[in-house]
Design an enzyme around this catalytic site. Structure first.
Site, PDB file in Angstrom:
ATOM      1  N   VAL A  45       0.839  -1.201   0.000  1.00 11.06           N
ATOM      2  CA  VAL A  45       0.000   0.000   0.000  1.00 11.06           C
ATOM      3  C   VAL A  45       0.877   1.255   0.000  1.00 11.06           C
ATOM      4  O   VAL A  45       0.602   2.207  -0.734  1.00 11.06           O
ATOM      5  CB  VAL A  45      -0.985  -0.006   1.191  1.00 11.06           C
ATOM      6  CG1 VAL A  45      -1.785   1.289   1.245  1.00 11.06           C
ATOM      7  CG2 VAL A  45      -1.931  -1.196   1.091  1.00 11.06           C
ATOM      8  N   CYS A  46       1.953   1.246   0.781  1.00 10.36           N
ATOM      9  CA  CYS A  46       2.846   2.413   0.846  1.00 10.36           C
ATOM     10  C   CYS A  46       3.471   2.680  -0.513  1.00 10.36           C
ATOM     11  O   CYS A  46       3.509   3.823  -0.986  1.00 10.36           O
ATOM     12  CB  CYS A  46       3.945   2.203   1.884  1.00 10.36           C
ATOM     13  SG  CYS A  46       3.341   2.092   3.582  1.00 10.36           S
ATOM     14  N   THR A  47       3.967   1.641  -1.161  1.00 11.06           N
ATOM     15  CA  THR A  47       4.583   1.804  -2.478  1.00 11.06           C
ATOM     16  C   THR A  47       3.559   2.358  -3.459  1.00 11.06           C
ATOM     17  O   THR A  47       3.858   3.280  -4.222  1.00 11.06           O
ATOM     18  CB  THR A  47       5.162   0.472  -2.973  1.00 11.06           C
ATOM     19  OG1 THR A  47       6.157   0.020  -2.042  1.00 11.06           O
ATOM     20  CG2 THR A  47       5.779   0.613  -4.354  1.00 11.06           C
ATOM     21  N   LEU A  50       2.943   6.158  -2.631  1.00 14.43           N
ATOM     22  CA  LEU A  50       4.078   7.023  -2.949  1.00 14.43           C
ATOM     23  C   LEU A  50       4.337   7.090  -4.450  1.00 14.43           C
ATOM     24  O   LEU A  50       4.739   8.145  -4.962  1.00 14.43           O
ATOM     25  CB  LEU A  50       5.319   6.571  -2.181  1.00 14.43           C
ATOM     26  CG  LEU A  50       5.174   6.712  -0.660  1.00 14.43           C
ATOM     27  CD1 LEU A  50       6.374   6.137   0.056  1.00 14.43           C
ATOM     28  CD2 LEU A  50       4.949   8.140  -0.243  1.00 14.43           C
TER      29      LEU A  50
END
Length: 152
Positions: A45-47, A50
Site C-alpha cells: 500500500v505504501c509503495t 508514494l
C-alpha cells in the site's frame, strides 16, 4: 490522537533519503506543505501511494507546495526505496529517536512501532488546514489532497 485542523504544526528536523536535514520551519512563509506519514518503505500500500504521488508530482511539489513523506525507516532504507521507485521528493526518516515526529503529530502506533497513514496539509504560516488519518491497510485518496490544497 492526531493533531487537528487549526493547530500550529509541530516543527521537526529530520534527515532525508540523501542525508540532508529538512526542517518544517524552513518552508514557513514560502510554501504550503503536504506532510504525509506512511508505515514502511517497500510494502504494497505504501509503495502504491508514494508512486501515485510520484506520478502526479507537479500537483504536490511546485512553487507553492512542498511534499514531505515521513516513515520510521532508516535513511539508508529510504535511499534504496526512492532509487528503486524513482521517487524524487524528500523521504524523511523518523527513525531515531524512533517515531518522535510521528508521535508529535499523533500518528505513531506504539504497538506496531510505526506511523499510521496520516496526512497533514500545512499552510505557509505553519497551521494545519486539513488532515486525514487512515488505518495501516487503507490507502488515501490523492484527490482529497488536491481539494484541500485548492481551498488554501
Amino acid at each position: 490522537m492526531a493533531i487537528e485542523a487549526g493547530t500550529k504544526a509541530p516543527d521537526f528536523e529530520l534527515k532525508d533519503n540523501h542525508g540532508r536535514t529538512v526542517k518544517l520551519s524552513d518552508f514557513r512563509g514560502e510554501k504550503n506543505v503536504v506532510l504525509l506519514f506512511y508505515p514502511f518503505a517497500f510494502t504494497g500500500v505504501c509503495t502504491g501511494e508514494l508512486c501515485a504521488l510520484r506520478d502526479e508530482l507537479p500537483t504536490f511539489e511546485n512553487d507553492d507546495t512542498q511534499l514531505l513523506a515521513v516513515s520510521n525507516d532508516s535513511i539508508h532504507t529510504l535511499r534504496v526505496f526512492a532509487e528503486q521507485e524513482g521517487l524524487e521528493y524528500p523521504l524523511l526518516s523518523d527513525f531515531w529517536p524512533h517515531g518522535e515526529t510521528s508521535r508529535a503529530y499523533g500518528v505513531f502506533d506504539e504497538e506496531k512501532g510505526c506511523a499510521v497513514r496520516g496526512t497533514f496539509i500545512i499552510d505557509k504560516e505553519g497551521v494545519v488546514r486539513w488532515t486525514v488519518v487512515n488505518g495501516l491497510p487503507d490507502a488515501r485518496d490523492l484527490n482529497d489532497y488536491v481539494k484541500a490544497l485548492d481551498s488554501i
